[in-house]
Every structure is written in structure tokens, then in C-alpha cells.
Design a protein around this motif. Structure first.
Motif, PDB file in Angstrom:
ATOM      1  N   LEU A  73      68.368  78.505  37.239  1.00 53.20           N
ATOM      2  CA  LEU A  73      68.021  77.635  38.367  1.00 53.20           C
ATOM      3  C   LEU A  73      69.234  77.487  39.272  1.00 53.20           C
ATOM      4  O   LEU A  73      70.295  77.039  38.838  1.00 53.20           O
ATOM      5  N   ARG A  74      69.083  77.878  40.527  1.00 55.96           N
ATOM      6  CA  ARG A  74      70.176  77.742  41.499  1.00 55.96           C
ATOM      7  C   ARG A  74      69.733  76.768  42.590  1.00 55.96           C
ATOM      8  O   ARG A  74      68.639  76.868  43.134  1.00 55.96           O
ATOM      9  N   LEU A  75      70.616  75.835  42.892  1.00 59.30           N
ATOM     10  CA  LEU A  75      70.411  74.862  43.965  1.00 59.30           C
ATOM     11  C   LEU A  75      71.577  74.976  44.927  1.00 59.30           C
ATOM     12  O   LEU A  75      72.715  75.177  44.509  1.00 59.30           O
ATOM     13  N   TRP A  76      71.305  74.846  46.200  1.00 58.82           N
ATOM     14  CA  TRP A  76      72.349  74.851  47.229  1.00 58.82           C
ATOM     15  C   TRP A  76      72.294  73.516  47.945  1.00 58.82           C
ATOM     16  O   TRP A  76      71.267  72.860  47.974  1.00 58.82           O
ATOM     17  N   GLY A  77      73.386  73.152  48.563  1.00 55.77           N
ATOM     18  CA  GLY A  77      73.372  71.903  49.301  1.00 55.77           C
ATOM     19  C   GLY A  77      74.522  71.788  50.263  1.00 55.77           C
ATOM     20  O   GLY A  77      75.467  72.594  50.253  1.00 55.77           O
TER      21      GLY A  77
END
Length: 86
Positions: A73-77
């Protein structure tokens, strides 16, 4: 996660003058990858958590980041100054 990363990195909380945006869609997150690859710092915390972040030289609270959890799971912000009203 963005608040915790900023606190660990800078020793302070993200105030109301900053906004946090999170992106889960890889097509949206892909726009950050070139900047993270060029300017980012990568940290791994135990098995399962990899954080890459980049901070501009003129604002140590603003940042872009990517969290990779368990390799799946990859999240960017982003943490960016809010535009002032007026």
C-alpha cells in the motif's frame, strides 16, 4: 502519518496555517515520484514501513511524502501553506 512525520522530523506540530492532502490513486501519486526521487530522503522503520519525503529549503513544515506499507500500500501526500483569505 503526515503529522507524525513532521513532529518526528521537526519537533513541532502542523498548525492550522497548513493543509494536508493525501492521495491513494497511483495516477495522482505518480506526479510526486520525480521530485521524491531527486530531492527526497528515504527512511525505513522496521519491517513494513518505508517513508520518502522532501522538504523545501525555505519552509521546514511544508513537504511532499510517500508512505509504503508492507510493500503493498502506497500513499502520497503534501503539507502546504493554506492560502490566506482576503
Amino acid at each position: 502519518m503526515a503529522r507524525g512525520l513532521t513532529y518526528l522530523r521537526e519537533g513541532r506540530l502542523i498548525g492550522p496555517e497548513y493543509g494536508i492532502d493525501i492521495f491513494v490513486d497511483p495516477t495522482q501519486g505518480a506526479i510526486f515520484e520525480p521530485l521524491l526521487n531527486k530531492f527526497g530522503k528515504r527512511e525505513e522503520r522496521g519491517p513494513g514501513i518505508t517513508v520518502t519525503y522532501a522538504v523545501p529549503h525555505n519552509d521546514s513544515t511544508a513537504s511532499i511524502f510517500s508512505f509504503l506499507l508492507w510493500g503493498t500500500l502506497r500513499l502520497w501526500g503534501t503539507v502546504t501553506p493554506r492560502k490566506s483569505k482576503g
